[in-house]
Design an enzyme around this catalytic site. Sequence first.
Site, short mmCIF file in Angstrom:
data_model
loop_
_atom_site.label_atom_id
_atom_site.label_comp_id
_atom_site.label_asym_id
_atom_site.label_seq_id
_atom_site.Cartn_x
_atom_site.Cartn_y
_atom_site.Cartn_z
N HIS A 72 0.83 -1.20 0.00
CA HIS A 72 0.00 0.00 0.00
C HIS A 72 0.86 1.26 0.00
CE1 HIS A 72 -4.05 -1.79 1.56
NE2 HIS A 72 -3.58 -2.42 0.50
N PRO A 293 -5.44 -0.26 18.29
CA PRO A 293 -5.10 -0.67 16.92
C PRO A 293 -5.21 0.43 15.88
CG PRO A 293 -7.28 -1.48 17.54
CD PRO A 293 -6.68 -0.88 18.77
N TYR A 385 3.20 6.51 10.33
CA TYR A 385 2.41 5.37 9.88
C TYR A 385 3.30 4.29 9.23
CZ TYR A 385 -1.79 2.92 8.29
OH TYR A 385 -2.77 1.97 8.10
#
Length: 390
Positions: A72, A293, A385
């Site tokens: 991704h 999460p 991230y």
Amino acid sequence: MRTQVAIIGAGPSGLLLGQLLHSYGIDAVILERKDPDYVLSRIRAGVLEQGMVGLLEEAGVAARLHQEALVHDGFEIAFSGKRNRIDLKGATGGKVVTVYGQTEVTRDLMEARKTAGLTTIYDAADVTLHDFDGEAPKVRWTKDGVSHEITCDFIAGCDGFHGVSRQSAPASSLQTFERVYPFGWLGVLSDTPPVSHELIYVNHTRGFALCSMRSAHRSRYYVQCPLSDDVAEWSDARFWDELKSRLDPETAHKLVTGPAIEKSIAPLRSFVAEPMRFGRLFLAGDAAHIVPPTGAKGLNLAASDIYYLSRAMREFYGEKSSAGIDAYSANALRRVWKAERFSWWMTSMLHRFPDSDAFSQRIQTAELDYLISSQAALTSLAENYVGLPY
């Protein structure tokens, strides 16, 4: 029985440590209180940082990942009815994340360990840790009613939040930090094509939602729900209707629904135990810390612990130096707290809190608005991230 390193727990962190140590010529035995099928039945997240993929490559277990995983370049954040793409690759100079389920990571590591003929003891009951304040720690357990003991140089506690490792640390030396969030995630796994080729994080007046996937044919969806909810009260139809109500019209229209093959409600918690070393006992992964999460950091933080610990042990045996061992806790915790901050921030920005008033909701929208309009803010989000450097 004797080994150099006794690893408690055959989850991904314990197995990864074992495989890396094996590649360095360091002997390790893994003890696991459950059977292999139970270990593989745990449904967990699967967004991997590049650093973790690199460790799996180093351990020689990344072949299937590179064949089957989804790479991704970005993800989307939806709020006020619109989706906004976060270009991870562009903002970080080429870094990406890889979607590959934790179960598959564990399976690959288990197969590699079996192929190498390394010792993993499953169904080890009543595990206790002894003498880790000296130079000859011991681990005792029972299996099939027979008592066993192993002597080692080090114990690596990779046995999760409820495991024996952290419970064995002296209470007077242990400090814990915790925040329990007043909601949970209701998650559904289904054999349906994902609604999007990238993850979609949703901020909505009805609560948070997440559209994720495990493969091109298996989807994972979540909706924020009260902790008091009973999963039995959530039929498949009710879940899909609730998820659609939180998505923008285009995404809701494209959503493919189907029977849930797994459904559960997970509480959200931030937790850190300090230090992560007690003599010759080291904590790693969920034994030392938990993150909500939202930031996709749980498995990746376990991997970063294993990075520091495996290299410290290689240095100890290869260079006769204890520098890495002595610095393990500080090095690991420095990265842990940065990930805790990021996960807390993502959770705070995307969820509806029970005490949230109109002012708080406007602030949340302003935060999101600023995020998508500022290159500096987008870069900060993207750097965290994809994973901060080890």
